[in-house]
Scaffold this active site. Structure first.
Site, PDB file in Angstrom:
ATOM      1  N   GLU A   1      26.779  77.823  54.460  1.00  0.00           N
ATOM      2  CA  GLU A   1      26.932  78.800  55.757  1.00  0.00           C
ATOM      3  C   GLU A   1      28.540  79.080  56.115  1.00  0.00           C
ATOM      4  OE1 GLU A   1      28.033  79.095  59.854  1.00  0.00           O
ATOM      5  OE2 GLU A   1      27.819  76.916  58.767  1.00  0.00           O
TER       6      GLU A   1
ATOM      7  N   SER B   1      26.986  71.791  56.534  1.00  0.00           N
ATOM      8  CA  SER B   1      26.191  72.594  57.386  1.00  0.00           C
ATOM      9  C   SER B   1      24.805  72.313  57.272  1.00  0.00           C
ATOM     10  CB  SER B   1      26.618  74.242  57.012  1.00  0.00           C
ATOM     11  OG  SER B   1      28.009  74.192  57.229  1.00  0.00           O
TER      12      SER B   1
ATOM     13  N   HIS C   1      36.028  64.795  55.842  1.00  0.00           N
ATOM     14  CA  HIS C   1      34.824  65.359  56.572  1.00  0.00           C
ATOM     15  C   HIS C   1      35.121  66.708  57.182  1.00  0.00           C
ATOM     16  CE1 HIS C   1      31.683  65.593  59.409  1.00  0.00           C
ATOM     17  NE2 HIS C   1      32.602  65.935  60.376  1.00  0.00           N
TER      18      HIS C   1
ATOM     19  N   GLN D   1      34.583  79.304  63.310  1.00  0.00           N
ATOM     20  CA  GLN D   1      34.322  78.096  64.719  1.00  0.00           C
ATOM     21  C   GLN D   1      35.553  77.194  64.323  1.00  0.00           C
ATOM     22  OE1 GLN D   1      30.317  77.502  63.502  1.00  0.00           O
ATOM     23  NE2 GLN D   1      29.564  78.682  64.957  1.00  0.00           N
TER      24      GLN D   1
ATOM     25  N   CYS E   1      26.615  75.023  67.626  1.00  0.00           N
ATOM     26  CA  CYS E   1      25.366  74.546  67.825  1.00  0.00           C
ATOM     27  C   CYS E   1      24.885  73.372  67.018  1.00  0.00           C
ATOM     28  CB  CYS E   1      24.328  76.023  67.457  1.00  0.00           C
ATOM     29  SG  CYS E   1      24.442  76.560  65.951  1.00  0.00           S
ATOM     30  N   ASN E   2      25.590  73.203  66.018  1.00  0.00           N
ATOM     31  CA  ASN E   2      25.033  72.233  64.933  1.00  0.00           C
ATOM     32  C   ASN E   2      25.988  70.803  64.895  1.00  0.00           C
ATOM     33  OD1 ASN E   2      22.702  73.318  64.049  1.00  0.00           O
ATOM     34  ND2 ASN E   2      23.852  74.508  62.652  1.00  0.00           N
ATOM     35  N   ARG E   3      26.992  70.851  65.909  1.00  0.00           N
ATOM     36  CA  ARG E   3      28.024  69.799  65.875  1.00  0.00           C
ATOM     37  C   ARG E   3      28.685  69.855  67.140  1.00  0.00           C
ATOM     38  NH1 ARG E   3      29.885  68.712  61.195  1.00  0.00           N
ATOM     39  NH2 ARG E   3      28.487  70.206  60.165  1.00  0.00           N
TER      40      ARG E   3
ATOM     41  N   GLN F   1      29.667  80.881  58.895  1.00  0.00           N
ATOM     42  CA  GLN F   1      30.254  81.107  60.371  1.00  0.00           C
ATOM     43  C   GLN F   1      31.180  79.734  60.621  1.00  0.00           C
ATOM     44  OE1 GLN F   1      26.663  81.310  62.623  1.00  0.00           O
ATOM     45  NE2 GLN F   1      26.367  83.408  62.171  1.00  0.00           N
TER      46      GLN F   1
END
Length: 166
Positions: free
Chosen positions: A112, A107, A97, A118, A48-50, A114
């Site tokens: 974080e 994150s 990275h 992933q 959801c963030n990348r 999770q």
């Protein structure tokens, strides 16, 4: 072998752009089956963030444009929808990275956890479709070990962390 990562994350793109680039697990498999020529293997990390494509090539000049076109084509987007939000890293910078991502340092909420699952899932999907040659799979396994070690040996995961918790 040469490594290039191309992507967007919560630092570089608003949520609307990240949502346009999101892959489901089935879409990841399909996309990895249609990699651009010159790409010898890839792993797609979509959360959801990348959304990031880690690509491996024999060619030291693996063009960012080819990976960018690959993303645009897959999501049916125009270059103007995406170009200003993308970042690209190569070689050591790309490895660094990935390690920052796997440890939760990159994150939205520091530490974080999770993301580690992933990253593991992204590697597993690439292995299923045979798009992660040994150097790339070893890099991802090493990043997972680094993430686990960082959580064990530092205070980064001392408290439960997630966006919803924050």
């Amino acid at each position: 072998m040469h490594l290039l990562v191309l992507g967007v994350n919560h630092h570089s793109a608003p949520v609307e752009v990240r949502e346009k680039l999101a892959f489901t697990p089935e879409e990841v498999k399909a996309a990895l089956g249609s990699l651009p020529s010159g790409v010898d293997g890839a792993v797609i990390l979509s959360t959801c963030n990348r959304c990031e494509v880690y690509a491996l090539s024999q060619d030291s000049a693996l063009p960012r444009d080819e990976l960018e076109s690959f993303l645009l084509h897959h999501h049916r987007l125009g270059r103007e929808d995406l170009t200003s939000y993308l970042y690209a890293y190569s070689q050591e910078e790309a490895m660094r990275h990935l390690f920052r991502v796997a440890t939760g340092v990159d994150s939205m909420v520091l530490g974080e956890d999770q993301i580690q699952g992933q990253v593991r899932q992204a590697l597993a999907l690439a292995l299923v479709v045979h798009s992660a040659p040994r150097p790339l799979s070893r890099l991802f396994r090493h990043a997972l070990m680094v993430g686990k070690r960082a959580r064990r040996e530092t205070g980064i995961s001392r408290y439960p962390v997630s966006v919803s918790h924050a």
